[in-house]
Design a protein around this motif. Sequence first.
Motif, PDB file in Angstrom:
ATOM      1  N   VAL A  82      51.805  42.009  38.426  1.00  0.00           N
ATOM      2  CA  VAL A  82      51.799  43.461  38.631  1.00  0.00           C
ATOM      3  C   VAL A  82      52.758  44.135  37.663  1.00  0.00           C
ATOM      4  O   VAL A  82      52.446  45.175  37.084  1.00  0.00           O
ATOM      5  CB  VAL A  82      52.155  43.800  40.093  1.00  0.00           C
ATOM      6  CG1 VAL A  82      52.267  45.308  40.277  1.00  0.00           C
ATOM      7  CG2 VAL A  82      51.116  43.236  41.046  1.00  0.00           C
ATOM      8  N   LEU A  86      50.934  44.207  34.453  1.00  0.00           N
ATOM      9  CA  LEU A  86      49.825  45.173  34.517  1.00  0.00           C
ATOM     10  C   LEU A  86      50.337  46.596  34.345  1.00  0.00           C
ATOM     11  O   LEU A  86      49.752  47.395  33.608  1.00  0.00           O
ATOM     12  CB  LEU A  86      49.109  45.052  35.865  1.00  0.00           C
ATOM     13  CG  LEU A  86      47.922  45.983  36.092  1.00  0.00           C
ATOM     14  CD1 LEU A  86      46.723  45.543  35.280  1.00  0.00           C
ATOM     15  CD2 LEU A  86      47.562  46.082  37.577  1.00  0.00           C
ATOM     16  N   GLU A 103      44.682  40.734  33.791  1.00  0.00           N
ATOM     17  CA  GLU A 103      43.566  41.062  34.678  1.00  0.00           C
ATOM     18  C   GLU A 103      42.697  39.839  34.955  1.00  0.00           C
ATOM     19  O   GLU A 103      42.177  39.671  36.066  1.00  0.00           O
ATOM     20  CB  GLU A 103      42.741  42.203  34.076  1.00  0.00           C
ATOM     21  CG  GLU A 103      43.559  43.483  33.984  1.00  0.00           C
ATOM     22  CD  GLU A 103      42.730  44.713  33.629  1.00  0.00           C
ATOM     23  OE1 GLU A 103      41.550  44.543  33.268  1.00  0.00           O
ATOM     24  OE2 GLU A 103      43.260  45.835  33.718  1.00  0.00           O
ATOM     25  N   MET A 147      44.499  37.885  37.620  1.00  0.00           N
ATOM     26  CA  MET A 147      44.347  38.564  38.904  1.00  0.00           C
ATOM     27  C   MET A 147      42.959  38.313  39.485  1.00  0.00           C
ATOM     28  O   MET A 147      42.811  38.042  40.682  1.00  0.00           O
ATOM     29  CB  MET A 147      44.570  40.067  38.722  1.00  0.00           C
ATOM     30  CG  MET A 147      46.029  40.443  38.523  1.00  0.00           C
ATOM     31  SD  MET A 147      46.208  42.228  38.279  1.00  0.00           S
ATOM     32  CE  MET A 147      47.986  42.414  38.592  1.00  0.00           C
ATOM     33  N   GLU A 148      41.967  38.400  38.631  1.00  0.00           N
ATOM     34  CA  GLU A 148      40.600  38.151  39.069  1.00  0.00           C
ATOM     35  C   GLU A 148      40.480  36.733  39.632  1.00  0.00           C
ATOM     36  O   GLU A 148      39.835  36.515  40.662  1.00  0.00           O
ATOM     37  CB  GLU A 148      39.659  38.334  37.864  1.00  0.00           C
ATOM     38  CG  GLU A 148      38.294  38.871  38.214  1.00  0.00           C
ATOM     39  CD  GLU A 148      37.460  39.103  36.951  1.00  0.00           C
ATOM     40  OE1 GLU A 148      38.042  39.364  35.872  1.00  0.00           O
ATOM     41  OE2 GLU A 148      36.225  39.001  37.047  1.00  0.00           O
ATOM     42  N   GLU A 205      42.118  36.545  43.054  1.00  0.00           N
ATOM     43  CA  GLU A 205      41.279  37.221  44.044  1.00  0.00           C
ATOM     44  C   GLU A 205      40.089  36.335  44.418  1.00  0.00           C
ATOM     45  O   GLU A 205      39.677  36.287  45.578  1.00  0.00           O
ATOM     46  CB  GLU A 205      40.804  38.574  43.500  1.00  0.00           C
ATOM     47  CG  GLU A 205      40.144  39.428  44.561  1.00  0.00           C
ATOM     48  CD  GLU A 205      39.815  40.842  44.063  1.00  0.00           C
ATOM     49  OE1 GLU A 205      40.636  41.415  43.317  1.00  0.00           O
ATOM     50  OE2 GLU A 205      38.743  41.348  44.426  1.00  0.00           O
ATOM     51  N   GLN A 244      44.592  41.018  48.182  1.00  0.00           N
ATOM     52  CA  GLN A 244      45.337  41.083  46.923  1.00  0.00           C
ATOM     53  C   GLN A 244      46.126  42.391  46.819  1.00  0.00           C
ATOM     54  O   GLN A 244      47.289  42.392  46.415  1.00  0.00           O
ATOM     55  CB  GLN A 244      44.399  40.941  45.720  1.00  0.00           C
ATOM     56  CG  GLN A 244      45.181  40.926  44.413  1.00  0.00           C
ATOM     57  CD  GLN A 244      44.377  40.411  43.243  1.00  0.00           C
ATOM     58  OE1 GLN A 244      43.415  41.029  42.815  1.00  0.00           O
ATOM     59  NE2 GLN A 244      44.785  39.275  42.708  1.00  0.00           N
TER      60      GLN A 244
END
Lengths: 198, 198
Positions: free
Chosen positions: B107, B110, B125, B128-129, B132, B162
């Motif tokens: 984060v 990001l 990203e 993160m994907e 998730e 998330q």
Amino acid sequence: MARRAGYDRDEVLARAQALFWRKGYHTTSLKDLEAALNMRPGSIYAAFGSKEALFAETLHIYARRSREQLRQARVAKASPLAGLAAYVRALGCIQADAVPSRACMLVKTLLETPDDDTVLRRLTEEIMEGMEAEFATAFRAAQTAGELPDGTDPERLACRLQAEIFGLRAYAQRSDAQDKVARLAEDIARDIERLADR
Amino acid sequence: MARRAGYDRDEVLARAQALFWRKGYHTTSLKDLEAALNMRPGSIYAAFGSKEALFAETLHIYARRSREQLRQARVAKASPLAGLAAYVRALGCIQADAVPSRACMLVKTLLETPDDDTVLRRLTEEIMEGMEAEFATAFRAAQTAGELPDGTDPERLACRLQAEIFGLRAYAQRSDAQDKVARLAEDIARDIERLADR
DNA sequence: CGAACACTTGATCGATCACTCAAGAAAGGA
DNA sequence: TCCTTTCTTGAGTGATCGATCAAGTGTTCG
């Protein structure tokens, strides 16, 4: 007597805020500010003192607007919980092109500020504390109105809500997940409303 | 034939990761890295190519460890939902002095990375994907095990979880609210468990 | 008009940024 | 031992950072 400033202070502050909100504090250079504000360094420093002081002013603007948006959502709805839910839904509906960044400027600042005590870190945490207190006030109002079961702790709910909003808006910064944000806000809002029937 | 490197690559990477995680990418200078790694610029560039490439490697380390922690929490518990709840509780129990930063490194990255496509933004990203997707797998397992009511959407729950973790860990960065974090994690964990009886 | 004042300009400051590279140091093979 | 190979060193690169300030420009008042 004497010359007037060639710019509108509020308008300049708004432009600076948009830039800082989008790029963050450290990543925004004075060159960027000069271009965005159409001002030369001397004028910027005469008007605001330092980059940090200018940023602090833009943070205050952000805080004022955030409180204002919460207030508006609350007065638009009959019940306190409905007001909070509306506030969250509104956050989820913000279009990416309508705002400098979908992320929260406070969280961005919190995460890019060193732990050891700087002016900006402390200011950011103070504003966060103030917003959380607003949430707590709303939850207390809900309790008074009989919307919340006895035994629920308004401060605890306020803390939770602030964390949920932090998360929602951090998630909204993901460029690969724009379509999920409104749905996410809806889920959070529903959970707030569901607090009534527990 | 020839000289061996005077450092352990993994150990150096661990130190760099701790520094980047704590200070963020832009705020960490090469001087900081030189001091933390006890290496001179030439060695750093010979080993990693650039500051950005080094940071990317540390992000991968962070991603691997995050997935590992989730996996451990899942195998330690009998049911998928209990595993996810345990993962969240573990996040809430992390002591501030046991970790470079209580905030999530993903984060932080990001939020400090420009919107327009940089290497670091895209990498963040992607990770993160991936996380998730791990959450979604767990929720699907819960559904298969009969823990979730029909009609619930595992992907939607994964997105929500998330965001909640993003929020929890951003909140945990607040130096004025350290005592609330574990309680907050507990609330989130309970909500996960409560998904079973809906 | 011209003095007094306020604001703007832009060259410039020293510091620091990420990064490079020629030279030196250490280790293995002949 | 000495050559080859690889890694380390640290001074130095140009660029950019936030910030300063003397000079210039515009405005008002006597």
